[in-house]
Design an enzyme around this catalytic site. Structure first.
Site, PDB file in Angstrom:
ATOM      1  N   ASP A  80      27.075  80.971 125.063  1.00  0.00           N
ATOM      2  CA  ASP A  80      27.493  81.731 123.779  1.00  0.00           C
ATOM      3  C   ASP A  80      27.148  83.370 123.864  1.00  0.00           C
ATOM      4  O   ASP A  80      26.227  83.557 124.765  1.00  0.00           O
ATOM      5  CB  ASP A  80      26.992  81.188 122.428  1.00  0.00           C
ATOM      6  CG  ASP A  80      25.504  81.123 122.428  1.00  0.00           C
ATOM      7  OD1 ASP A  80      25.102  80.721 123.396  1.00  0.00           O
ATOM      8  OD2 ASP A  80      24.877  81.148 121.512  1.00  0.00           O
ATOM      9  N   GLU A 138      23.612  78.808 121.625  1.00  0.00           N
ATOM     10  CA  GLU A 138      22.040  78.864 121.624  1.00  0.00           C
ATOM     11  C   GLU A 138      21.493  79.821 120.624  1.00  0.00           C
ATOM     12  O   GLU A 138      20.359  79.778 120.360  1.00  0.00           O
ATOM     13  CB  GLU A 138      21.389  78.969 123.047  1.00  0.00           C
ATOM     14  CG  GLU A 138      20.063  79.099 123.402  1.00  0.00           C
ATOM     15  CD  GLU A 138      19.539  80.468 122.940  1.00  0.00           C
ATOM     16  OE1 GLU A 138      18.254  80.327 122.562  1.00  0.00           O
ATOM     17  OE2 GLU A 138      20.119  81.272 123.175  1.00  0.00           O
TER      18      GLU A 138
END
Length: 391
Positions: A80, A138
Site C-alpha cells: 500500500d 500496512e
C-alpha cells in the site's frame, strides 16, 4: 544453489527496477489497492505459481512447493501507499494526485515478485515451500496483517520473515535485533467540550483552546514524570483543531495523536494516566471531554533463533557490509501480528539514496534501488538458513 540464486537475482535486477518504478507511478492507499493486487496476481499467473486473491481483503498469497521435503516459510512484502503528494522530479513520479509510495512498499513488492520468478527456476531443487505473502494496508490500522492471520491462510506456515527497505540507513547495512524491535502504535482522540463566546469576554466562556493547550502540555508530563526513566514511550499530538475566527472563543477542541511503547505494561500506564490528566484539567476548568483510545499494532517482537538466522544470512551476501544489532525503533509495523502466531524475524535493509536525505513518509521520499536485490538475497538466505536448521 544459493550462489546460483544470487546470480539470477542480479541478472533480473533491471526487471526489479522496472516493476518498482511502474508501481511507484500508480500507487494506491491502504484498503484501496485493487489494481496493485491484480498486478501482483497477474504476475503469478504468468509465472504459473498457484496463488489466492482477496486474502483478508486485498492480500495476495502465492505458494511455491519445492521438489524436496522441508518446512513452509512465508516471506512478506506490503504494497500500500500513502496519501501524500509526490514532489520528486523523476521519470517515475506518481501519476495519482495526492498519493505516493513514500515508504518503500513498491520496492518491497518488486523485490518479492522477482524473487518468486527466480525461485520458480529452482523449484525442483528447492527444499520445502515458499509462501510469497503480499500484504495490503500496512499503513492504516487495523492493517492487513491481522485480517490475513484471521483468514487462516498462514495456519500451516512454520515461520515468517519480513524486510523493510530503510531509506535512512546506509546501503549495505542490515539492521535488526532479538526481542522487541519496533514499537506498539496506538491512536487517541480527545474532544474538549467548553463554552464559546465573544473574544472580548473570556470570563463568560470556557475556552476550549486554552484547555486543550494545557492538555497537550500536561500529556508530556506522563512521559517525564510517570514513566520509569529506564523505560520508554512517546505521546505525540499530531492534530489540534479548534476555533473558527479571530474574535470568537472556541467551544470545542479536538486533539488527535499517537502513543508509542515497547512494553505492554507501559501502554497500560499511559492509558490510565492519560485519562487522569484529561479528566483533571477539564474538572479544573469546569469543562467536559471525550477520550477515545484505540489500540493499534502491538510491538514487533523478533524471535531469538530466527533473528540469528537473519544475521547468518548476512554472511552469505558480499553486498552486506554491516550486520548491525540496533536499538529498538519507535516506528510501528503490523508485521507484529505474524510474529504473535509464528516464529520469525523482521529486519531493515539499508536503502539510503546518496545525496537524497529525506525520511520515510516525506513528499520527496525515494530509495536506492540497489537495496532491492540485497533484500531479495536476505529473504531467501533466511529461508535457506531456516530449512537447514529445522530439517
Amino acid at each position: 544453489m544459493l550462489t546460483k540464486i544470487h546470480e539470477t537475482i542480479d541478472e533480473l535486477y533491471p526487471e526489479m527496477i522496472e516493476i518498482r518504478r511502474y508501481l511507484h507511478q500508480y500507487p494506491e492507499v491502504s484498503f484501496e489497492e485493487f489494481k496493485t493486487a491484480q498486478y501482483i496476481a497477474d504476475f503469478y499467473e504468468e509465472l504459473g505459481i498457484p496463488y489466492e486473491k482477496n486474502v483478508g481483503g486485498n492480500g495476495v498469497i502465492a505458494t511455491l512447493k519445492g521438489g524436496k521435503p522441508g518446512k513452509t516459510v512465508a516471506l512478506r512484502a506490503d504494497f500500500d501507499a500513502l496519501a501524500i503528494q509526490d514532489e520528486k522530479d523523476v521519470p517515475y513520479k506518481s501519476k495519482n494526485p495526492g498519493v505516493m509510495h513514500a515508504c518503500g512498499h513498491d520496492g518491497h513488492t518488486a523485490t518479492l515478485l522477482v524473487l518468486a520468478k527466480v525461485m520458480k527456476k529452482y523449484q525442483d531443487e528447492l527444499e520445502g515451500t515458499i509462501v510469497f505473502l503480499h500484504q495490503h494496508a500496512e499503513e492504516e490500522t487495523p492493517g492487513g496483517a491481522i485480517s490475513i492471520v484471521g483468514s487462516g491462510k498462514l495456519d500451516d506456515v512454520d515461520a515468517v520473515f519480513g524486510n523493510h527497505l530503510w531509506a535512512t540507513s546506509t546501503l549495505g547495512n542490515i539492521e535488526t535485533r532479538k526481542g522487541v524491535f519496533m514499537a506498539g502504535t496506538d491512536r487517541f482522540e480527545i474532544t474538549i467540550l467548553g463554552q464559546g463566546g465573544h473574544g472580548a469576554y473570556p470570563h463568560q466562556t470556557k475556552d476550549a483552546i486554552v484547555i486543550g493547550a494545557e492538555v497537550v502540555s500536561q500529556l508530556q508530563n506522563i512521559i517525564s514524570r510517570r514513566i520509569d526513566p529506564l523505560k520508554t514511550a512517546v505521546i505525540t499530538v499530531g492534530k489540534f483543531h479548534a476555533g473558527t475566527t479571530f474574535n470568537i472563543i472556541a467551544n470545542k477542541a479536538t486533539l488527535v495523536g499517537t502513543v508509542r511503547y515497547l512494553d505492554p505494561e507501559i501502554q497500560r500506564v499511559v492509558k490510565k494516566e492519560m485519562e487522569q490528566v484529561v479528566k483533571g484539567i477539564c474538572i479544573a476548568n469546569n469543562a467536559d471531554y471525550e477520550l477515545n483510545y484505540s489500540e493499534g499494532y502491538p510491538p514487533v517482537m523478533n524471535h531469538e533463533e530466527e533473528t540469528d538466522l537473519v544475521f547468518e544470512a548476512c554472511n552469505q551476501i558480499p553486498e552486506v557490509k554491516n550486520a548491525i544489532n540496533v536499538a529498538p525503533q519507535m516506528g510501528g509495523e503490523d508485521f507484529a501480528h505474524y510474529l504473535n502466531i509464528k516464529p520469525g524475524a523482521f529486519f531493515f535493509t539499508g536503502a539510503k539514496k546518496e545525496g537524497h536525505n529525506y525520511p520515510h513518509h516525506h513528499p520527496m521520499f525515494d530509495i536506492d534501488e540497489k537495496a532491492m536485490p540485497i533484500a531479495a538475497k536476505m529473504l531467501i538466505g533466511a529461508y535457506f538458513a531456516y530449512q537447514e536448521k529445522n530439517n
